[in-house]
Design an enzyme around this catalytic site. Structure first.
Site, mmCIF file in Angstrom:
data_model
loop_
_atom_site.group_PDB
_atom_site.id
_atom_site.type_symbol
_atom_site.label_atom_id
_atom_site.label_comp_id
_atom_site.label_asym_id
_atom_site.label_seq_id
_atom_site.Cartn_x
_atom_site.Cartn_y
_atom_site.Cartn_z
ATOM 1 N N LYS A 150 46.956 46.363 55.397
ATOM 2 C CA LYS A 150 47.304 47.611 54.700
ATOM 3 C C LYS A 150 47.221 48.789 55.660
ATOM 4 O O LYS A 150 48.084 49.668 55.666
ATOM 5 C CB LYS A 150 46.366 47.816 53.494
ATOM 6 C CG LYS A 150 46.641 46.838 52.349
ATOM 7 C CD LYS A 150 45.568 46.872 51.260
ATOM 8 C CE LYS A 150 45.851 45.810 50.203
ATOM 9 N NZ LYS A 150 44.837 45.735 49.144
ATOM 10 N N GLN A 210 38.891 47.747 48.151
ATOM 11 C CA GLN A 210 39.373 46.369 48.193
ATOM 12 C C GLN A 210 38.535 45.482 47.265
ATOM 13 O O GLN A 210 37.309 45.499 47.309
ATOM 14 C CB GLN A 210 39.327 45.838 49.638
ATOM 15 C CG GLN A 210 39.932 44.456 49.806
ATOM 16 C CD GLN A 210 41.427 44.387 49.493
ATOM 17 O OE1 GLN A 210 42.167 45.347 49.673
ATOM 18 N NE2 GLN A 210 41.880 43.234 49.010
ATOM 19 N N ASP A 237 45.836 52.485 43.597
ATOM 20 C CA ASP A 237 45.959 51.136 43.033
ATOM 21 C C ASP A 237 46.348 51.188 41.553
ATOM 22 O O ASP A 237 46.683 50.159 40.967
ATOM 23 C CB ASP A 237 44.618 50.394 43.143
ATOM 24 C CG ASP A 237 44.554 49.489 44.364
ATOM 25 O OD1 ASP A 237 45.587 48.880 44.712
ATOM 26 O OD2 ASP A 237 43.459 49.387 44.954
#
Ligand code: GUN
Length: 294
Positions: free
Chosen positions: A54, A98, A121
């Site tokens: 990422k 994460q 997210d």
């Protein structure tokens, strides 16, 4: 005729090129570089690889990234302190925590603590609620990536029966919400199957669009797929050192009309949509800031 292979890697590269152009234009106009803060807790090797990918993708398109690593024994409180700091930091536009987090950490509390405008997210309840009401702020990365693949391959969803395997908060549930929305690449009739669903194969055989997101290697066999269906494989499972999806790719590609490979299907698009959301977050926050205090 064997299925069209949906080349997520190529489509992701095209999308990233466009995002890079938008980032460059916006940065030239505002002198602000979008900034994603990645939070990694513990030493799960797979999570470390995902975060590295990422961050690399960020740099590729001109987005700044920073890494905030905490050790595996970190408490919820310490992680919340970090989130508070990142929320308050005007230089940070997107925060990515994460998952999965170590078991001692209250994941829900942590995700709820991320500022909704920095929630790239789209896991915060405010953003999930907005999506459920059909007025999304940020689109969840994996479901959005799937819709972009369908759009690029001109595979419409309106009126089609979409069957989703898996009811996770990250993929299954938000994918169902997106496909249900009114408008292009929504308007589907959606069925969500899960571990307690009876006679799954009878349902999957009715799918025009089958999305597998259950994390069970090669769970979807050729008998479960209607000839001509579009099959999207979200699974990333490691079997004997090899990455395999939730779909028995070699057999299913013989009956499907289109199918995503693993790797090189959905994965690169998930990361690409994260880049898209980070730019959007930077622009949203800048708009708020220039608008001045309420
Ligand atoms: N772990 C697996 N998928 C994801 C994702 O999309 N976002 C985050 N933050 N963690 C994940």
């Amino acid at each position: 005729m064997p299925a069209q292979i949906i080349d997520g890697k190529r489509i992701a590269q095209q999308c990233r090129q466009r995002i890079a152009e938008r980032v460059a234009r916006w940065t030239a106009e505002t002198s602000v570089r979008p900034h994603l803060a990645a939070v990694l807790v513990g030493d799960d090797p797979a999570s470390a690889v995902y975060v590295r990918n990422k961050r690399r993708a960020c740099e590729q398109v001109g987005i700044r990234s920073s890494l905030h690593s905490l050790d595996a024994a970190t408490t919820t409180e310490r992680l919340l302190e970090l989130i508070d700091r990142l929320n308050a930091d005007a230089d940070v536009h997107g925060i990515l925590v994460q998952l999965p987090l170590p078991s001692q950490i209250d994941t829900q509390r942590v995700l709820d603590a991320v500022h909704p405008l920095k929630d790239v997210d789209a896991f915060h309840p405010e953003n999930v609620g907005l999506l459920a009401q059909g007025r999304p702020r940020y689109l969840p990365c994996t479901p959005h990536g799937i819709l972009q693949l369908l759009r690029h391959c001109e595979l419409p969803t309106a009126g089609r029966h979409a069957v989703i395997l898996g009811r996770s908060d990250i993929v299954g549930k938000p994918a169902a919400l997106l496909l249900l929305q009114k408008g292009e690449f929504g308007d589907a009739t959606v069925t969500v199957c899960h571990s307690r669903t009876r006679d799954v194969a009878t349902i999957t055989r009715q799918a025009d669009l089958l999305i597998a997101a259950i994390g069970r290697p090669r769970f979807v066999t050729v008998e479960m797929v209607r000839p001509g269906a579009v099959v999207i494989d979200v699974g990333i499972n490691r079997v004997d050192g090899q990455l395999v999806g939730d779909v028995d790719f070699e057999a299913v590609r013989e009956v499907a009309s289109a199918i995503t490979p693993v790797p090189g299907g959905v994965g690169p698009m998930t990361v690409t949509m994260l880049l898209h959301n980070t730019l959007q977050a930077a622009q949203t926050l800048a708009g708020q800031r220039t608008a001045g205090p309420p």
